[in-house]
Motif scaffolding. Structure first.
Motif, short mmCIF file in Angstrom:
data_model
loop_
_atom_site.label_atom_id
_atom_site.label_comp_id
_atom_site.label_asym_id
_atom_site.label_seq_id
_atom_site.Cartn_x
_atom_site.Cartn_y
_atom_site.Cartn_z
N LEU A 41 -59.80 30.60 51.47
CA LEU A 41 -59.98 29.32 52.33
C LEU A 41 -59.23 28.56 51.79
CD1 LEU A 41 -63.91 30.40 54.08
CD2 LEU A 41 -61.02 30.95 55.42
N LEU A 42 -59.72 28.10 51.00
CA LEU A 42 -59.41 26.76 50.53
C LEU A 42 -58.22 27.21 49.09
CD1 LEU A 42 -63.31 25.21 50.54
CD2 LEU A 42 -61.64 25.03 51.63
N GLU A 43 -57.99 28.06 49.03
CA GLU A 43 -56.71 27.71 47.99
C GLU A 43 -57.20 27.72 47.08
OE1 GLU A 43 -53.12 26.42 49.43
OE2 GLU A 43 -52.74 28.15 50.57
N ILE A 44 -58.46 28.07 46.08
CA ILE A 44 -58.97 27.59 45.09
C ILE A 44 -58.55 28.65 43.83
CG2 ILE A 44 -61.14 27.63 43.75
CD1 ILE A 44 -62.78 27.10 46.20
N ASP A 45 -57.68 27.96 42.75
CA ASP A 45 -56.75 28.85 42.31
C ASP A 45 -57.10 28.98 40.83
OD1 ASP A 45 -56.35 26.03 41.19
OD2 ASP A 45 -54.57 26.01 41.43
N ALA A 46 -59.20 28.63 40.55
CA ALA A 46 -59.55 28.52 39.31
C ALA A 46 -59.67 30.25 39.27
CB ALA A 46 -61.00 27.83 39.23
N ASP A 47 -59.70 30.79 37.55
CA ASP A 47 -60.16 31.57 37.51
C ASP A 47 -61.48 32.37 37.24
OD1 ASP A 47 -60.34 34.52 36.46
OD2 ASP A 47 -58.79 33.82 34.51
N ILE A 48 -61.58 33.03 38.43
CA ILE A 48 -63.08 33.45 38.47
C ILE A 48 -63.82 34.19 37.42
CG2 ILE A 48 -62.78 33.33 41.54
CD1 ILE A 48 -62.90 36.67 41.03
N THR A 49 -63.02 35.12 36.55
CA THR A 49 -63.35 35.32 35.90
C THR A 49 -63.91 34.41 34.15
OG1 THR A 49 -61.69 36.11 34.73
CG2 THR A 49 -61.59 37.22 36.26
N LYS A 50 -63.83 33.80 34.67
CA LYS A 50 -64.10 32.43 33.54
C LYS A 50 -65.77 31.75 34.34
CE LYS A 50 -60.35 32.52 31.59
NZ LYS A 50 -59.87 32.81 30.22
N PRO A 51 -66.74 31.89 33.19
CA PRO A 51 -67.83 31.00 33.71
C PRO A 51 -67.83 29.74 34.12
CG PRO A 51 -67.98 31.63 31.04
CD PRO A 51 -66.61 31.83 32.17
N GLN A 52 -67.45 28.97 34.04
CA GLN A 52 -66.83 27.90 34.48
C GLN A 52 -66.87 27.42 35.77
OE1 GLN A 52 -65.56 29.02 31.84
NE2 GLN A 52 -63.20 27.99 32.22
N SER A 53 -65.93 29.07 36.72
CA SER A 53 -65.96 28.63 37.89
C SER A 53 -66.57 28.82 38.90
CB SER A 53 -64.64 29.17 37.84
OG SER A 53 -63.57 29.48 36.81
N ARG A 54 -67.51 29.71 38.12
CA ARG A 54 -68.96 29.52 39.56
C ARG A 54 -69.40 28.23 39.82
NH1 ARG A 54 -72.54 33.25 40.73
NH2 ARG A 54 -71.65 34.68 39.79
N SER A 55 -69.47 27.84 38.66
CA SER A 55 -69.85 25.55 38.84
C SER A 55 -69.09 25.46 40.17
CB SER A 55 -70.25 24.89 38.22
OG SER A 55 -71.06 25.59 37.11
#
Length: 373
Positions: free
Chosen positions: A153-167
């Protein structure tokens, strides 16, 4: 990453919830907002498909209808109820959390995400689901569906396997989540990610939120979510000893610190360890080495033979097992004083908590029996 205006957020909420009201899945744990029901369903749904979970959930609730019943359940009964779902630490942690609720909270559920996460086995996703669905708290429930839906939806390019991406995702979704209906909002995202915005074969053209899906509009769906490649499971070689006695078959309970802890399998010998300690082994001598290792650990003497069954393969998250069956038929009952297992007749197999790999082993052996007899 796209940022929505307040007007767009409001329009998205209205569109999503209207679709959910008309199309929500009729699931047994959605009949009420009981936190126990939400909790059990969410734990079961981890790594497991909805259609698989439904009968397990119904049987589980029939056996353990309350937190008190779950807390008091014998472990063997609990593992049996979970048999086939895998990841057995989930149900063990559930029982620990149930006891924690009774001893530390007087049986009362915490209402906030932070307090819920103090319970054993409840992470940020499950805490967000319980807080929003059961207690109407505006907390995101970020699972695989939410990662996929909002990254597109928002083109979020953060790697979802990285713990910090959840925040990052939680911060973004907290701005968008409905403050009036947070539980329905989270469940709508779950349903959206399981229907139109699936990981495989999505149907974005007919999605109710197509106009909000920036990755779809830009032709970039294949770029989201961003995910590092998973590590390949480590191959493990085992021999499973199918030892038949006049009283039944020999089973061993896995140790509490092992994979498949406290579940019952045919005795296993680690072929990789055997080859490390006996580098000279070959196809004709390895069975003798298995016999020697087994007798040294259990004082059970056998004459094993290789039987004509395919190697049984089973994949866990981090390991892939390749199991060769060896068979021995004994004429006398065993002395089990030095062995952490028992002989079980076939008619009593249903009393044991078996992992899926043991079911595969038994099916493989039964097919061999049909060929033999």
């Amino acid at each position: 990453m796209i940022e929505w205006s307040d007007a767009t957020i409001k329009e998205f909420q209205t569109t999503l919830l209207a679709w959910y009201d008309a199309n929500r899945r009729d699931l047994p744990w959605r009949q009420d907002h009981d936190p126990y029901h939400v909790w059990v369903s969410e734990i079961m749904l981890q790594q497991t498909q909805v259609n698989t979970v439904i009968p397990y959930y119904q049987r589980f609730m029939a056996s353990f209808p309350t937190v008190e019943k779950l807390a008091q359940a014998p472990e063997e009964q609990l593992l049996k109820a979970w048999e086939g779902l895998g990841y057995y630490s989930r149900v063990r942690n559930m029982q620990r959390a149930a006891r924690q609720l009774l001893t530390d909270n007087g049986g009362q559920w915490p209402h906030t995400k932070a307090e819920l996460q103090k319970l054993v086995g409840i992470g940020p996703y499950t805490a967000g689901a319980i807080a929003s669905i059961a207690f109407n708290q505006p907390e995101p429930a970020v699972d695989g569906n939410a990662f996929r839906v909002f990254s597109q939806l928002l083109e979020i390019d953060a790697d979802i396997t990285k713990p910090q991406s959840r925040s990052l995702f939680e911060e973004v979704i907290r701005k968008i989540i409905s403050k009036d209906r947070p539980g329905d909002f989270n469940q709508a995202i779950m349903d959206l990610g399981s229907s139109y915005m699936t990981a495989k074969n999505p149907d974005n053209e007919h999605s109710p939120v197509k106009k909000f899906n920036q990755a779809y509009l830009d032709g970039r769906l294949d770029e989201f979510p961003v995910r590092s490649k998973r590590l390949k499971p480590v191959d493990k070689q085992y021999f499973a000893l199918v030892i038949e006695t006049p009283g039944g078959f020999l089973f061993q309970q896995r140790a509490s610190n092992e994979l498949l802890a406290k579940l019952w399998l045919f005795p296993l010998v680690d072929a990789d360890q055997l080859k490390e300690s006996h580098p000279e082994l070959n196809a004709t001598t390895i069975i003798k080495a298995v016999e020697e290792k087994f007798v040294s650990e259990t004082e059970i003497q056998t004459e094993l033979q290789l039987i004509d069954t395919p190697i049984v393969n089973h994949t866990f998250t981090h390991q892939k097992w390749h199991v060769t069956l060896l068979y021995a038929k004994l004429q006398e009952e065993l002395d089990l004083s030095h062995f952490s297992g028992k002989v079980v007749p076939v008619k009593k197999f249903a009393t044991l908590a078996w992992p899926t790999v043991q079911k595969k082993l038994w099916q493989a052996f039964k097919k061999r029996q049909i060929q033999l007899f």
